[in-house]
Design a protein around this motif. Structure first.
Motif, PDB file in Angstrom:
ATOM      1  N   GLU A 127      -9.139   6.565  -8.885  1.00  0.00           N
ATOM      2  CA  GLU A 127      -8.954   6.326  -7.450  1.00  0.00           C
ATOM      3  C   GLU A 127     -10.116   5.508  -6.876  1.00  0.00           C
ATOM      4  O   GLU A 127      -9.916   4.621  -6.061  1.00  0.00           O
ATOM      5  CB  GLU A 127      -8.847   7.668  -6.721  1.00  0.00           C
ATOM      6  CG  GLU A 127      -8.564   7.538  -5.251  1.00  0.00           C
ATOM      7  CD  GLU A 127      -8.446   8.893  -4.586  1.00  0.00           C
ATOM      8  OE1 GLU A 127      -9.332   9.218  -3.784  1.00  0.00           O
ATOM      9  OE2 GLU A 127      -7.477   9.619  -4.882  1.00  0.00           O
TER      10      GLU A 127
ATOM     11  N   MET B  28      -9.707   1.906  -7.860  1.00  0.00           N
ATOM     12  CA  MET B  28      -8.652   1.271  -7.076  1.00  0.00           C
ATOM     13  C   MET B  28      -9.137   0.942  -5.662  1.00  0.00           C
ATOM     14  O   MET B  28      -8.822  -0.122  -5.121  1.00  0.00           O
ATOM     15  CB  MET B  28      -7.411   2.166  -7.046  1.00  0.00           C
ATOM     16  CG  MET B  28      -6.751   2.268  -8.414  1.00  0.00           C
ATOM     17  SD  MET B  28      -5.398   3.438  -8.484  1.00  0.00           S
ATOM     18  CE  MET B  28      -4.164   2.530  -7.570  1.00  0.00           C
TER      19      MET B  28
ATOM     20  N   ARG C  29     -11.325  -2.083  -5.949  1.00  0.00           N
ATOM     21  CA  ARG C  29     -10.467  -3.258  -6.127  1.00  0.00           C
ATOM     22  C   ARG C  29      -9.929  -3.739  -4.772  1.00  0.00           C
ATOM     23  O   ARG C  29      -9.970  -4.928  -4.454  1.00  0.00           O
ATOM     24  CB  ARG C  29      -9.322  -2.894  -7.066  1.00  0.00           C
ATOM     25  CG  ARG C  29      -8.363  -4.014  -7.340  1.00  0.00           C
ATOM     26  CD  ARG C  29      -7.192  -3.525  -8.139  1.00  0.00           C
ATOM     27  NE  ARG C  29      -7.592  -3.226  -9.504  1.00  0.00           N
ATOM     28  CZ  ARG C  29      -6.833  -2.598 -10.385  1.00  0.00           C
ATOM     29  NH1 ARG C  29      -5.641  -2.179 -10.043  1.00  0.00           N
ATOM     30  NH2 ARG C  29      -7.258  -2.380 -11.604  1.00  0.00           N
ATOM     31  N   ASP C  30      -9.444  -2.806  -3.958  1.00  0.00           N
ATOM     32  CA  ASP C  30      -8.920  -3.161  -2.637  1.00  0.00           C
ATOM     33  C   ASP C  30     -10.020  -3.702  -1.719  1.00  0.00           C
ATOM     34  O   ASP C  30      -9.802  -4.648  -0.960  1.00  0.00           O
ATOM     35  CB  ASP C  30      -8.252  -1.950  -1.978  1.00  0.00           C
ATOM     36  CG  ASP C  30      -6.956  -1.554  -2.672  1.00  0.00           C
ATOM     37  OD1 ASP C  30      -6.368  -2.408  -3.370  1.00  0.00           O
ATOM     38  OD2 ASP C  30      -6.530  -0.390  -2.514  1.00  0.00           O
TER      39      ASP C  30
END
Length: 179
Positions: A146, A149, A152-153
């Motif tokens: 998580e 991620m 990454r965002d």
């Protein structure tokens, strides 16, 4: 006269008892404060937890993010996507003593060839934005799936702010090493 001398002695003894009590109270307070300071110093790792409010807020919004991503991806035709590979990033993480570092290699999926040209022209600015994002992280922030991620965002959003002629559709980590 004997009574007066006796009263003076009692006052002196009472005063010395009061001073003794005050000194003992100060000593006990000092020891308690030193113990509290040592406890806080030794348990600093346990006290450094990620803010719960941020995690809870992000956990409630995955459906909205997915819808937004799907709309962006739907706008871009499959043949127009361009993959731009970036040079590796090596940064120290914000952990105590700065002993951990992160090595990341990533590729950006861009919406058009013009976006790729812009990335090449603005490489120093984009690398700076990504380096600032990466170096502001702790190991606990990126250790989980998580966390990766979210990172990454965050990188995608930061690069999108820099680009004028296109968008970043996706960020792929091709290497991700923490030591």
């Amino acid at each position: 006269m004997a009574e007066e001398e006796k009263e003076k002695k009692e006052k002196k003894e009472g005063g010395s008892k009061l001073i003794l009590i005050l000194v003992l109270m100060q000593g006990i307070t000092l020891i308690a404060l030193l113990g509290l300071g040592a406890f806080v110093f030794l348990n600093m790792k346990k006290l450094k937890t990620p803010p719960v409010a941020t995690v809870a807020t992000n956990a409630n919004m995955p459906a909205q993010k997915e819808e937004k991503k799907e709309k962006e991806v739907a706008k871009v035709k499959k043949g127009e996507e361009v993959i731009c590979e970036l040079e590796p990033f090596i940064v120290n993480l914000m952990d105590e003593n700065g002993r951990r570092y992160l090595r990341v290699k990533m590729s950006l999926v861009l919406s058009s060839k013009q976006a790729e040209d812009e990335v090449k022209k603005k490489t120093p600015e984009i690398r700076d934005a990504i380096l600032m994002t990466l170096s502001g992280k702790r190991f606990a922030d990126i250790a989980t799936l998580e966390g990766k991620m979210r990172l990454r965002d965050e990188i995608k959003e930061n690069v999108d702010k820099i680009l004028l002629s296109g968008k970043v559709i996706q960020v792929y980590f091709t290497e991700f090493v923490v030591q």
